[in-house]
Structure formats: structure tokens, C-alpha cells
Design a protein around this motif. Structure first.
Motif, PDB file in Angstrom:
ATOM      1  N   ILE A 139       1.270 -10.139  -6.103  1.00 49.42           N
ATOM      2  CA  ILE A 139       1.441  -8.887  -5.280  1.00 49.42           C
ATOM      3  C   ILE A 139       0.342  -7.881  -5.998  1.00 49.42           C
ATOM      4  O   ILE A 139       0.096  -7.883  -6.917  1.00 49.42           O
ATOM      5  N   SER A 140      -0.251  -7.208  -4.737  1.00 52.13           N
ATOM      6  CA  SER A 140      -1.387  -6.354  -5.067  1.00 52.13           C
ATOM      7  C   SER A 140      -0.621  -4.953  -4.674  1.00 52.13           C
ATOM      8  O   SER A 140      -0.232  -4.550  -3.665  1.00 52.13           O
ATOM      9  N   PHE A 141      -0.387  -3.954  -5.811  1.00 56.45           N
ATOM     10  CA  PHE A 141       0.028  -2.710  -5.694  1.00 56.45           C
ATOM     11  C   PHE A 141      -1.148  -1.786  -5.558  1.00 56.45           C
ATOM     12  O   PHE A 141      -2.107  -1.505  -6.482  1.00 56.45           O
ATOM     13  N   THR A 142      -1.384  -1.193  -4.365  1.00 57.06           N
ATOM     14  CA  THR A 142      -2.488  -0.608  -4.090  1.00 57.06           C
ATOM     15  C   THR A 142      -2.169   0.805  -3.580  1.00 57.06           C
ATOM     16  O   THR A 142      -1.015   1.174  -3.247  1.00 57.06           O
TER      17      THR A 142
ATOM     18  N   PRO B 193      -1.324   3.941  -6.455  1.00 52.79           N
ATOM     19  CA  PRO B 193       0.109   3.424  -6.748  1.00 52.79           C
ATOM     20  C   PRO B 193       0.757   4.069  -8.133  1.00 52.79           C
ATOM     21  O   PRO B 193       2.155   3.820  -8.223  1.00 52.79           O
ATOM     22  N   LEU B 194      -0.105   4.614  -9.104  1.00 50.21           N
ATOM     23  CA  LEU B 194       0.486   5.146 -10.390  1.00 50.21           C
ATOM     24  C   LEU B 194       1.506   6.460  -9.829  1.00 50.21           C
ATOM     25  O   LEU B 194       2.265   6.589 -10.657  1.00 50.21           O
ATOM     26  N   LEU B 195       1.212   7.046  -8.948  1.00 48.87           N
ATOM     27  CA  LEU B 195       1.887   8.099  -8.528  1.00 48.87           C
ATOM     28  C   LEU B 195       3.729   7.405  -8.284  1.00 48.87           C
ATOM     29  O   LEU B 195       4.554   8.432  -8.078  1.00 48.87           O
ATOM     30  N   GLN B 196       3.835   6.399  -8.098  1.00 51.15           N
ATOM     31  CA  GLN B 196       5.068   5.715  -7.721  1.00 51.15           C
ATOM     32  C   GLN B 196       5.235   4.686  -8.911  1.00 51.15           C
ATOM     33  O   GLN B 196       6.000   3.571  -8.791  1.00 51.15           O
TER      34      GLN B 196
ATOM     35  N   ARG C  55       0.753  -1.291   0.172  1.00 50.07           N
ATOM     36  CA  ARG C  55       0.070   0.032   0.036  1.00 50.07           C
ATOM     37  C   ARG C  55       0.663   1.116   0.047  1.00 50.07           C
ATOM     38  O   ARG C  55       1.527   1.322   1.004  1.00 50.07           O
ATOM     39  N   PHE C  56       0.815   2.061  -1.084  1.00 52.95           N
ATOM     40  CA  PHE C  56       1.685   3.251  -1.276  1.00 52.95           C
ATOM     41  C   PHE C  56       0.788   4.462  -0.535  1.00 52.95           C
ATOM     42  O   PHE C  56      -0.514   4.269  -0.534  1.00 52.95           O
TER      43      PHE C  56
ATOM     44  N   LYS D 143      10.568 -10.583 -10.671  1.00 53.43           N
ATOM     45  CA  LYS D 143       9.346 -11.113 -11.577  1.00 53.43           C
ATOM     46  C   LYS D 143       8.218 -11.934 -10.828  1.00 53.43           C
ATOM     47  O   LYS D 143       8.101 -12.893 -11.212  1.00 53.43           O
ATOM     48  N   TYR D 144       7.688 -11.168 -10.086  1.00 54.33           N
ATOM     49  CA  TYR D 144       6.263 -11.428  -9.396  1.00 54.33           C
ATOM     50  C   TYR D 144       5.190 -11.366 -10.432  1.00 54.33           C
ATOM     51  O   TYR D 144       5.280 -10.279 -11.206  1.00 54.33           O
ATOM     52  N   LYS D 145       4.119 -12.265 -10.357  1.00 55.66           N
ATOM     53  CA  LYS D 145       2.717 -11.663 -11.009  1.00 55.66           C
ATOM     54  C   LYS D 145       2.205 -10.531  -9.957  1.00 55.66           C
ATOM     55  O   LYS D 145       2.673 -10.761  -8.947  1.00 55.66           O
ATOM     56  N   SER D 146       1.528  -9.607 -10.598  1.00 57.52           N
ATOM     57  CA  SER D 146       1.014  -8.532  -9.898  1.00 57.52           C
ATOM     58  C   SER D 146      -0.435  -7.880 -10.339  1.00 57.52           C
ATOM     59  O   SER D 146      -0.723  -7.978 -11.602  1.00 57.52           O
ATOM     60  N   LEU D 147      -0.901  -7.388  -9.483  1.00 63.78           N
ATOM     61  CA  LEU D 147      -2.184  -6.806  -9.706  1.00 63.78           C
ATOM     62  C   LEU D 147      -1.983  -5.162  -9.432  1.00 63.78           C
ATOM     63  O   LEU D 147      -1.523  -5.034  -8.161  1.00 63.78           O
ATOM     64  N   LEU D 148      -2.327  -4.355 -10.389  1.00 63.96           N
ATOM     65  CA  LEU D 148      -2.237  -3.009 -10.196  1.00 63.96           C
ATOM     66  C   LEU D 148      -3.846  -2.554  -9.890  1.00 63.96           C
ATOM     67  O   LEU D 148      -4.571  -2.727 -10.584  1.00 63.96           O
ATOM     68  N   GLU D 149      -4.099  -1.966  -8.643  1.00 63.82           N
ATOM     69  CA  GLU D 149      -5.222  -1.422  -8.274  1.00 63.82           C
ATOM     70  C   GLU D 149      -5.168   0.071  -8.439  1.00 63.82           C
ATOM     71  O   GLU D 149      -4.631   0.788  -7.613  1.00 63.82           O
ATOM     72  N   THR D 150      -5.716   0.649  -9.505  1.00 68.00           N
ATOM     73  CA  THR D 150      -5.505   2.092  -9.734  1.00 68.00           C
ATOM     74  C   THR D 150      -6.823   2.808 -10.258  1.00 68.00           C
ATOM     75  O   THR D 150      -7.818   2.142 -10.548  1.00 68.00           O
ATOM     76  N   ASN D 151      -6.863   4.152 -10.035  1.00 67.54           N
ATOM     77  CA  ASN D 151      -7.892   4.944 -10.624  1.00 67.54           C
ATOM     78  C   ASN D 151      -8.034   5.131 -12.023  1.00 67.54           C
ATOM     79  O   ASN D 151      -8.854   5.648 -12.572  1.00 67.54           O
ATOM     80  N   GLY D 152      -7.143   4.726 -12.616  1.00 66.07           N
ATOM     81  CA  GLY D 152      -6.859   5.015 -14.045  1.00 66.07           C
ATOM     82  C   GLY D 152      -6.683   6.319 -14.549  1.00 66.07           C
ATOM     83  O   GLY D 152      -6.795   6.651 -15.810  1.00 66.07           O
TER      84      GLY D 152
END
Length: 233
Positions: free
Chosen positions: A72-75, A79-82, A27-28, A94-103
Motif C-alpha cells: 500500500i502507498s500512503f500518499t 499522509p502524516l497529517l493522518q 490518497r489522503f 499487516k500490509y507492507k506499505s510505502l509512506l510518501e511524505t514531505n518529511g
């Protein structure tokens, strides 16, 4: 390179298409919006996070990995600010990951689209937030969806439904997305009734009508926040 990170923890994903998967959540701190339904209000402020290096994050993740780990969930926050930090992290690890973003930051999405496996784009309705730049938000969210689709990311869009949300509003948003994305068959819309769920128990016909209206345009699922029902983070 460092980024403000509030917490890193292992839990069960309670939202969207990866619901039930064991993830490590990063969590960023810091967000570019002020949404009324935000359930991590402290994460809006970048100063709430601890400045963390890529190596420090990797060591923390390694220390809490479990046999059932999926991704990994980047939330956040947002998170796109980082995005530069996440990009360097995923290039190194090289992890699988989920980006949770407001787009809302499609140029930042481009930096990560070749590195992430899943993405959740939170579609904001006018009633959801205050602040500037509302007028072109849906266009930026659609740009983000198209970038993710073009890079073969498994993407879904999520709409949080409040008691005040109108059925026609949800339908209009679904229609707009369908008409402006490159491949509507690649996107599912997840309708997420806002917690607590007491209101929705008394208004299930409204949930059905919302699902039906979205179904005229996109594949649709209605999923509440399961982690809150389980009382886990």
C-alpha cells in the motif's frame, strides 16, 4: 476514527525505488505545504476528502486486491497529517506499505516507523514552495530520515528537479544530508525530473551534471514519473 481520503485505487508505482510495483494507493486529503510542482492540487484541501473509517478503508482495499499486489502507498496531500489513523490501520491490518511524505513532521514519523516497510521523503528546495517555516525544513526532513534509518525502514529521499533548479543547489542538499544522517549508505537520493519531460530532452547534460554532483555524496538514481509516460494514475 476517520480520516479524509480522496481516493483508493490500484495502479503501478511510477516513482522511486518501488517503480514498477503494483500498489494500492490511499490518497489522503490535506497538506501542510504549497509546492509549485504539485500534480494533485485538489489534495491540498482536507475538505476534498471523504471521511472514511478504518473498516471502510480495509473493505475497499480488499475489493481491489490483485495477485501481483506488492504494498500500500500512503500518499496525499501529506499522509502524516493522518498518522494516528494510519497507525491504527496498520496495527489492525499487516500490509507492507510505502509512506510518501514531505518529511516535515518527524514527531508523526515516529508513530509509524515501526509499522511501515518503505518510505519516500520528498526533499523540498526553496524554489519548490511558498509558506512559513522554510528555514528549518531541511533539519526536520533530516530528523525524519534518521528516525526511519534507526527503525530499519527502507528509505530513499526524492528531489523534484525543475528547469530552474541549479546543479550546485542539488549538490549542497546532498552534502547536507550526508553530513547529518546517521548512515549515508542506507539512503539513496532519487532525482526526479519534473513532468512534462520536453525540457529535459533538450537538456540532458544538466541531468548528468546533477547526478554527478549528488554522486559525490550519496548513491543516486535519476528516474522520471513513469506512470505519466504510461498514462495511468
Amino acid at each position: 476514527m476517520k480520516a479524509p481520503i480522496m481516493e483508493v485505487f490500484s495502479s503501478i508505482q511510477g516513482e522511486g525505488l518501488l517503480i514498477g510495483r503494483r500498489q494500492i494507493f490511499v490518497r489522503f486529503a490535506g497538506c501542510n505545504m504549497d509546492c509549485s510542482y504539485c500534480d494533485t492540487v485538489k489534495s491540498r484541501n482536507s475538505s476534498a476528502g471523504r471521511e472514511t473509517t478504518i473498516d471502510e478503508l480495509q473493505k475497499k482495499i480488499e475489493s481491489i486486491l490483485t495477485p501481483d499486489f506488492h504494498s500500500i502507498s500512503f500518499t496525499g496531500g501529506e499522509p502524516l497529517l493522518q498518522a494516528d489513523f494510519i497507525k491504527k490501520f496498520l496495527e489492525k491490518n499487516k500490509y507492507k506499505s510505502l509512506l510518501e511524505t514531505n518529511g516535515s513532521l518527524p514527531e508523526e514519523v515516529k508513530k509509524l516507523a515501526n509499522l511501515i516497510s518503505h518510505a519516500s521523503v520528498d526533499i523540498k528546495l526553496p524554489e519548490h514552495f511558498s509558506g512559513d517555516n522554510k528555514d528549518d525544513l531541511i533539519e526536520r526532513e533530516i530528523d525524519s530520515l534518521n528516525i526511519l534509518i534507526s527503525r530499519r525502514v527502507k528509505v530513499y529521499c526524492k528531489v523534484v528537479m525543475l528547469p530552474t533548479t541549479k546543479v550546485d543547489t542539488i549538490g549542497h542538499v546532498a552534502k547536507t544530508i550526508k553530513e547529518n544522517i546517521s548512515d549515508p549508505s542506507r539512503v539513496v537520493m532519487v532525482l526526479q525530473p519534473a513532468s512534462p519531460l520536453d525540457y529535459w530532452v533538450q537538456h540532458t547534460p544538466k541531468l548528468f551534471k546533477m547526478s554527478e554532483k549528488v554522486g559525490e555524496h550519496l548513491n543516486v538514481l535519476t528516474i522520471p514519473q513513469v506512470h505519466k509516460l504510461l498514462e495511468v494514475r
